[in-house]
Scaffold this active site. Structure first.
Site: not given
Length: 163
Positions: A104, A107, A130
C-alpha cells in the site's frame, strides 16, 4: 521480514562478523522473547522508535553507545553490537512487495508520487526532499469509523543548483 542486503567491506571481514540479516534475526528474536515493542525499546535506548526499528532491520547504522544500550536491554552479544555499527548498503529488490502494508505504501507513491512532486516544486522550487536530513513519525488517530494511521515524513528541501 526482509532487510537490506549488505556486502561487508574487505577491511572488516571476520569469521564472527554478522550480516545485517543475521543481526536482524537475533534482534527480532530477542525482542519477541522479551515481549518488547519498538516504542519500549526506543525509550530504553533513548532514540526514536521509527529510527530504531530501521537500524535494527539493517537500513541504518548505530553509534557504538546506542548499540551498546540496545544490546544490553536485549542481552545480545558483542557480534550483534558490531553489526549494528557497520554502515549499511541501502539496496532493496525492485520486485513489488507482497506484504499488504508495504504494498500500500508503494501504491501511495505510485498514485500520488507525481502529485507530490508537482506540489513540492510549486511550493519550494526545483529540488528534492532529503532522505538524509529526515525524520518520520508513525501515529494513531482514533476514529469511530476505524482508527487512522498517521505517517509524517519530514525532510529538508534541497534545491537543485543552477549552473
Amino acid at each position: 521480514m526482509k532487510t537490506a542486503p549488505t556486502q561487508t567491506p574487505s577491511c572488516c571481514k571476520a569469521d564472527s562478523l554478522l550480516t545485517k540479516e543475521q543481526m536482524t534475526e537475533r534482534i527480532i528474536s530477542a525482542k519477541v522473547k522479551k515481549q518488547l515493542t519498538w516504542t519500549a525499546l526506543a525509550e530504553q535506548v533513548g532514540v526514536d522508535e521509527v529510527w530504531l526499528a530501521s537500524a535494527c532491520l539493517g537500513m541504518n547504522s548505530m553509534k557504538h553507545d546506542l548499540a551498546e544500550k540496545l544490546c544490553a536491554v536485549l542481552e545480545l552479544p558483542a557480534e550483534v553490537l558490531t553489526a549494528l555499527t557497520v554502515f549499511p548498503h541501502k539496496r532493496w529488490s525492485f520486485e513489488i512487495p507482497q506484504d499488504p502494508l508495504i504494498y500500500r505504501l508503494y501504491e501511495i507513491v505510485g498514485v500520488y508520487g507525481e502529485t507530490l512532486k508537482e506540489v513540492i516544486h510549486e511550493k519550494f522550487g526545483d529540488g528534492i526532499m532529503s532522505a538524509i536530513d529526515f525524520s518520520m513519525t508513525v501515529g494513531k488517530e482514533e476514529n469511530p469509523a476505524g482508527d487512522r494511521v498517521v505517517i509524517t515524513l519530514n525532510g529538508k528541501f534541497l534545491p537543485y543548483k543552477s549552473w
